[in-house]
Design a protein around this motif. Sequence first.
Motif, PDB file in Angstrom:
ATOM      1  N   ARG A 148     -61.189   3.153  13.993  1.00 16.95           N
ATOM      2  CA  ARG A 148     -60.629   3.118  15.360  1.00 16.95           C
ATOM      3  C   ARG A 148     -59.738   4.330  15.664  1.00 16.95           C
ATOM      4  NH1 ARG A 148     -60.047  -1.783  13.262  1.00 16.95           N
ATOM      5  NH2 ARG A 148     -57.784  -1.725  13.208  1.00 16.95           N
ATOM      6  N   LYS A 149     -59.971   5.436  14.958  1.00 14.03           N
ATOM      7  CA  LYS A 149     -59.256   6.692  15.188  1.00 14.03           C
ATOM      8  C   LYS A 149     -60.276   7.762  15.565  1.00 14.03           C
ATOM      9  CE  LYS A 149     -55.480   5.109  13.040  1.00 14.03           C
ATOM     10  NZ  LYS A 149     -54.524   4.299  13.480  1.00 14.03           N
ATOM     11  N   GLU A 150     -59.845   8.685  16.406  1.00 17.57           N
ATOM     12  CA  GLU A 150     -60.712   9.784  16.843  1.00 17.57           C
ATOM     13  C   GLU A 150     -60.525  10.987  15.925  1.00 17.57           C
ATOM     14  OE1 GLU A 150     -63.003   9.587  19.242  1.00 17.57           O
ATOM     15  OE2 GLU A 150     -62.427   7.493  19.527  1.00 17.57           O
ATOM     16  N   PHE A 151     -61.640  11.441  15.326  1.00 18.62           N
ATOM     17  CA  PHE A 151     -61.639  12.588  14.424  1.00 18.62           C
ATOM     18  C   PHE A 151     -62.488  13.700  15.026  1.00 18.62           C
ATOM     19  CE2 PHE A 151     -60.396   9.342  11.520  1.00 18.62           C
ATOM     20  CZ  PHE A 151     -59.896   9.934  10.373  1.00 18.62           C
ATOM     21  N   ILE A 152     -62.089  14.945  14.757  1.00 18.96           N
ATOM     22  CA  ILE A 152     -62.970  16.085  14.980  1.00 18.96           C
ATOM     23  C   ILE A 152     -63.025  16.856  13.665  1.00 18.96           C
ATOM     24  CG2 ILE A 152     -61.170  17.576  15.985  1.00 18.96           C
ATOM     25  CD1 ILE A 152     -63.600  18.649  17.784  1.00 18.96           C
ATOM     26  N   LEU A 153     -64.258  17.103  13.218  1.00 16.41           N
ATOM     27  CA  LEU A 153     -64.497  17.801  11.954  1.00 16.41           C
ATOM     28  C   LEU A 153     -65.092  19.158  12.251  1.00 16.41           C
ATOM     29  CD1 LEU A 153     -66.399  14.929  10.062  1.00 16.41           C
ATOM     30  CD2 LEU A 153     -63.932  15.170  10.412  1.00 16.41           C
ATOM     31  N   MET A 154     -64.552  20.190  11.629  1.00 14.66           N
ATOM     32  CA  MET A 154     -65.090  21.534  11.806  1.00 14.66           C
ATOM     33  C   MET A 154     -64.869  22.331  10.533  1.00 14.66           C
ATOM     34  SD  MET A 154     -62.239  23.126  14.380  1.00 14.66           S
ATOM     35  CE  MET A 154     -61.501  21.647  15.025  1.00 14.66           C
ATOM     36  N   HIS A 155     -65.623  23.383  10.414  1.00 19.20           N
ATOM     37  CA  HIS A 155     -65.398  24.264   9.273  1.00 19.20           C
ATOM     38  C   HIS A 155     -64.395  25.340   9.678  1.00 19.20           C
ATOM     39  CE1 HIS A 155     -65.962  26.232   5.505  1.00 19.20           C
ATOM     40  NE2 HIS A 155     -66.333  27.357   6.093  1.00 19.20           N
ATOM     41  N   GLU A 156     -64.776  26.180  10.593  1.00 20.50           N
ATOM     42  CA  GLU A 156     -63.888  27.247  11.042  1.00 20.50           C
ATOM     43  C   GLU A 156     -62.931  26.703  12.096  1.00 20.50           C
ATOM     44  OE1 GLU A 156     -66.046  30.957  11.847  1.00 20.50           O
ATOM     45  OE2 GLU A 156     -67.723  30.053  10.776  1.00 20.50           O
ATOM     46  N   PRO A 157     -61.634  27.000  11.952  1.00 18.55           N
ATOM     47  CA  PRO A 157     -60.666  26.459  12.908  1.00 18.55           C
ATOM     48  C   PRO A 157     -60.820  27.107  14.278  1.00 18.55           C
ATOM     49  CG  PRO A 157     -59.592  28.010  11.440  1.00 18.55           C
ATOM     50  CD  PRO A 157     -61.004  27.854  10.945  1.00 18.55           C
ATOM     51  N   PHE A 158     -60.799  26.276  15.286  1.00 22.84           N
ATOM     52  CA  PHE A 158     -60.884  26.766  16.655  1.00 22.84           C
ATOM     53  C   PHE A 158     -60.133  25.812  17.569  1.00 22.84           C
ATOM     54  CE2 PHE A 158     -62.887  26.850  20.855  1.00 22.84           C
ATOM     55  CZ  PHE A 158     -62.725  28.183  21.168  1.00 22.84           C
ATOM     56  N   GLY A 159     -59.148  26.320  18.278  1.00 25.01           N
ATOM     57  CA  GLY A 159     -58.438  25.526  19.276  1.00 25.01           C
ATOM     58  C   GLY A 159     -57.646  24.370  18.718  1.00 25.01           C
ATOM     59  N   ILE A 160     -57.120  24.513  17.524  1.00 23.76           N
ATOM     60  CA  ILE A 160     -56.448  23.405  16.853  1.00 23.76           C
ATOM     61  C   ILE A 160     -55.253  22.893  17.650  1.00 23.76           C
ATOM     62  CG2 ILE A 160     -55.067  22.809  14.823  1.00 23.76           C
ATOM     63  CD1 ILE A 160     -57.091  24.355  13.179  1.00 23.76           C
ATOM     64  N   GLU A 161     -54.476  23.779  18.216  1.00 21.36           N
ATOM     65  CA  GLU A 161     -53.287  23.339  18.970  1.00 21.36           C
ATOM     66  C   GLU A 161     -53.670  22.474  20.172  1.00 21.36           C
ATOM     67  OE1 GLU A 161     -50.070  23.569  17.963  1.00 21.36           O
ATOM     68  OE2 GLU A 161     -51.042  24.339  16.156  1.00 21.36           O
ATOM     69  N   LYS A 162     -54.760  22.796  20.815  1.00 17.50           N
ATOM     70  CA  LYS A 162     -55.229  21.972  21.932  1.00 17.50           C
ATOM     71  C   LYS A 162     -55.875  20.683  21.427  1.00 17.50           C
ATOM     72  CE  LYS A 162     -57.959  22.089  26.132  1.00 17.50           C
ATOM     73  NZ  LYS A 162     -58.809  22.899  27.015  1.00 17.50           N
ATOM     74  N   LEU A 163     -56.668  20.796  20.371  1.00 16.23           N
ATOM     75  CA  LEU A 163     -57.385  19.639  19.836  1.00 16.23           C
ATOM     76  C   LEU A 163     -56.442  18.564  19.316  1.00 16.23           C
ATOM     77  CD1 LEU A 163     -60.316  21.438  17.999  1.00 16.23           C
ATOM     78  CD2 LEU A 163     -60.453  20.105  20.110  1.00 16.23           C
ATOM     79  N   LYS A 164     -55.280  18.953  18.804  1.00 15.50           N
ATOM     80  CA  LYS A 164     -54.359  17.953  18.246  1.00 15.50           C
ATOM     81  C   LYS A 164     -53.829  16.999  19.307  1.00 15.50           C
ATOM     82  CE  LYS A 164     -49.973  20.434  18.504  1.00 15.50           C
ATOM     83  NZ  LYS A 164     -48.928  21.094  17.731  1.00 15.50           N
ATOM     84  N   THR A 165     -53.951  17.375  20.578  1.00 12.93           N
ATOM     85  CA  THR A 165     -53.541  16.465  21.652  1.00 12.93           C
ATOM     86  C   THR A 165     -54.685  15.557  22.091  1.00 12.93           C
ATOM     87  OG1 THR A 165     -54.121  17.999  23.447  1.00 12.93           O
ATOM     88  CG2 THR A 165     -51.893  18.186  22.515  1.00 12.93           C
ATOM     89  N   GLN A 166     -55.899  15.872  21.662  1.00 12.16           N
ATOM     90  CA  GLN A 166     -57.078  15.120  22.086  1.00 12.16           C
ATOM     91  C   GLN A 166     -57.636  14.200  21.000  1.00 12.16           C
ATOM     92  OE1 GLN A 166     -59.639  18.350  23.184  1.00 12.16           O
ATOM     93  NE2 GLN A 166     -58.600  18.697  25.131  1.00 12.16           N
ATOM     94  N   TYR A 167     -57.260  14.435  19.748  1.00 12.15           N
ATOM     95  CA  TYR A 167     -57.788  13.675  18.619  1.00 12.15           C
ATOM     96  C   TYR A 167     -56.648  13.199  17.738  1.00 12.15           C
ATOM     97  CZ  TYR A 167     -62.218  15.761  19.957  1.00 12.15           C
ATOM     98  OH  TYR A 167     -63.323  16.147  20.662  1.00 12.15           O
ATOM     99  N   ASP A 168     -56.891  12.092  17.043  1.00 13.50           N
ATOM    100  CA  ASP A 168     -55.903  11.621  16.072  1.00 13.50           C
ATOM    101  C   ASP A 168     -55.883  12.527  14.845  1.00 13.50           C
ATOM    102  OD1 ASP A 168     -55.123   9.127  17.469  1.00 13.50           O
ATOM    103  OD2 ASP A 168     -57.224   8.592  17.125  1.00 13.50           O
ATOM    104  N   TYR A 169     -57.084  12.962  14.430  1.00  9.17           N
ATOM    105  CA  TYR A 169     -57.190  13.793  13.230  1.00  9.17           C
ATOM    106  C   TYR A 169     -58.070  15.000  13.497  1.00  9.17           C
ATOM    107  CZ  TYR A 169     -54.990   9.875  10.968  1.00  9.17           C
ATOM    108  OH  TYR A 169     -54.095   8.899  10.633  1.00  9.17           O
ATOM    109  N   VAL A 170     -57.518  16.177  13.226  1.00 10.34           N
ATOM    110  CA  VAL A 170     -58.242  17.439  13.344  1.00 10.34           C
ATOM    111  C   VAL A 170     -58.407  17.960  11.916  1.00 10.34           C
ATOM    112  CG1 VAL A 170     -58.217  19.785  14.282  1.00 10.34           C
ATOM    113  CG2 VAL A 170     -57.195  17.896  15.606  1.00 10.34           C
ATOM    114  N   LEU A 171     -59.651  17.977  11.439  1.00 15.58           N
ATOM    115  CA  LEU A 171     -59.930  18.387  10.064  1.00 15.58           C
ATOM    116  C   LEU A 171     -60.748  19.666  10.058  1.00 15.58           C
ATOM    117  CD1 LEU A 171     -61.030  14.935   8.541  1.00 15.58           C
ATOM    118  CD2 LEU A 171     -58.716  15.810   8.926  1.00 15.58           C
ATOM    119  N   TYR A 172     -60.333  20.628   9.240  1.00 15.57           N
ATOM    120  CA  TYR A 172     -61.056  21.894   9.156  1.00 15.57           C
ATOM    121  C   TYR A 172     -60.944  22.478   7.752  1.00 15.57           C
ATOM    122  CZ  TYR A 172     -56.687  24.608   9.389  1.00 15.57           C
ATOM    123  OH  TYR A 172     -55.462  25.165   9.123  1.00 15.57           O
TER     124      TYR A 172
END
Length: 157
Positions: free
Chosen positions: A86-110
């Motif tokens: 019940r948590k929103e994740f975004i998975l990526m290899h190369e980091p892109f837009g992390i500062e913006k993504l952290k407001t849109q997802y519970d977990y930003v993994l790269y």
Amino acid sequence: MKIGIISDSHDNIDAIAKAVEILNNSNVDLTIHLGDIVSPFCFDWFKKLRSDFLGVFGNNDGEVLFLDKKSEGVLHKPPFEVEIDRKEFILMHEPFGIEKLKTQYDYVLYGHLHKVDIRKTDRGCIINPGELCGCLTKKRTMVILNTTDNQTQLITV
């Protein structure tokens, strides 16, 4: 839920085997790989995991078709959005837009940078587990995330 997070294994079978052992002994529910597995034969070791497995392709994953086949379709083109526990994740290899993504997802993994980055956010965490292979930093690391209490544990392999 306990999630093992690894990245940048770069065909280092010794490191992969040790990580699998640690993850199995830690009773993780899910293992996430954030890219740069590199060769399809590595899945012979990842299939020894007792947890489910999910991941994204990295920039050094050249055998994409065979990696996809060996992984039985659990590797995805990044960025990959997924709901886990019940948590929103975004998975990526190369980091892109992390500062913006952290407001849109519970977990930003790269991955990709071979450098540990664990930061709490208002919603959850930003996590780069560092490199499993140990080829750039000479440190083999991974992270175990507990989504129940938002706690992370950095593990040296």
